[in-house]
Write an enzyme that holds these catalytic residues in place. Sequence first.
Site, mmCIF file in Angstrom:
data_model
loop_
_atom_site.group_PDB
_atom_site.id
_atom_site.type_symbol
_atom_site.label_atom_id
_atom_site.label_comp_id
_atom_site.label_asym_id
_atom_site.label_seq_id
_atom_site.Cartn_x
_atom_site.Cartn_y
_atom_site.Cartn_z
ATOM 1 N N THR A 154 -1.261 8.469 -14.972
ATOM 2 C CA THR A 154 -0.894 9.881 -14.808
ATOM 3 C C THR A 154 0.196 10.209 -15.827
ATOM 4 O O THR A 154 -0.101 10.500 -16.969
ATOM 5 C CB THR A 154 -0.441 10.165 -13.366
ATOM 6 N N LYS A 180 -0.828 1.357 -12.620
ATOM 7 C CA LYS A 180 -0.220 2.606 -13.053
ATOM 8 C C LYS A 180 1.015 2.809 -12.189
ATOM 9 O O LYS A 180 1.078 2.383 -11.041
ATOM 10 C CB LYS A 180 -1.195 3.783 -12.936
ATOM 11 N N THR A 191 4.448 0.925 -4.007
ATOM 12 C CA THR A 191 4.158 2.309 -4.334
ATOM 13 C C THR A 191 3.691 2.373 -5.777
ATOM 14 O O THR A 191 4.490 2.454 -6.681
ATOM 15 C CB THR A 191 5.396 3.200 -4.124
#
Length: 404
Positions: A154, A180, A191
């Site tokens: 992202t 990512k 996370t």
Amino acid sequence: MQVLEDLSQPYQIIDFTWPIGFYSDGIHAGLRKHKLDLGWLYSKVPAQAAGVYTTNQFKAAPTLTTAHLIKTNHQLQAMVMNSAIANSCTGALGLKNAQLTQEIAAAQLAIDPDLVGIASTGLIGEQLPMAKLTAGIHKLALTKNDALTSAVLTTDTHSKTISVQLQLSGEIVTISGFCKGSGMIHPNMCTMLGFITTDANIQAETLQQLLSTETETTFNQITVDGDTSTNDMVVALANGLAANQLIEPATENYDKFAAAFHEIMVYLAKAIAQDGEGASKLVEVTVEHAANEADAKKVAKAIVGSNLVKAAIFGQDPNWGRLVAAIGQTDAKLDIAHLNLSLNGIPLVEQSQASNSDPKILAHSMTQHHINIVVNLNVGNARGQAWGCDLTYQYVKINANYHT
């Protein structure tokens, strides 16, 4: 595929490559304006599967779906991923679309839908554009390229990949990981989106124990901004095609495999911290001589998570008072008269008082891109680490405009 060149070493880091039997692809499916946004990972045989997941109470549909599959079946053969729409807070339709994604990919791969995991990241609250997603899945191929490692990104500035090889019972085993993660990084379990693939022969239960244990000292010890996302997970897949002797706990082969697995996870955790949104510096904190490991990890995490510390590091301000304040806010056992701190090997604090280090040398050291802080608590023998980054103007800019 590369092979080990020096068999005297426990493992070797090699150029990124997929282990035996793993295939992937990544494409631009029109979910985002320009970037690659859709991909899949596939094993030619069902793989033993393990996972750890975000602790955010608003877990997204793909997270719930994949967690249920792994807990129920302990196997996956494919993962489908998109980096545009999180499919989080999308209600019953979101869960239905996650299931539909499984079915579409399963039909394309001629496998059972219950062997297809789902991973998504991106905008929260929007439904998946199923027409674009369906058309995209139909375009995916089974290749050995690494486009998938870009398709999951992202706000990341680059792909994060690593491959390690080792020899087990006379066979070459490959472990490859990619992930990512740039913002909304403050895990408690994990996370991020992370994936570890291996052709090792290991049972799901053993793999799960290893992944959960290693997560505590790697992915759980990074922070960028203190926010935990709704979607994120780390999934490990082992298809056994290296044909090594089964890796059993408490054996030499397990120890060798665990060491290589740890290398993968540390590398990926540090890569996420270094690529934090807008970051200009990687901050590594090592806490030594703590009363116990929990205290060591707690103190290290408190330092890398402090906005005051992060801002000071961005400003190249050697204000060690920020470090002391962060340490003191924890409930770790401390000897307040015997704290030692150093930054990039230069003493900051000795016996809880300012050192005599040359301010000019210290200021120059803070211009480096890797800031290494060592904390000596002088209350025990335990050690722990954590990784983070500085807090920059660019971080605010990125997140002020994320939706628009």
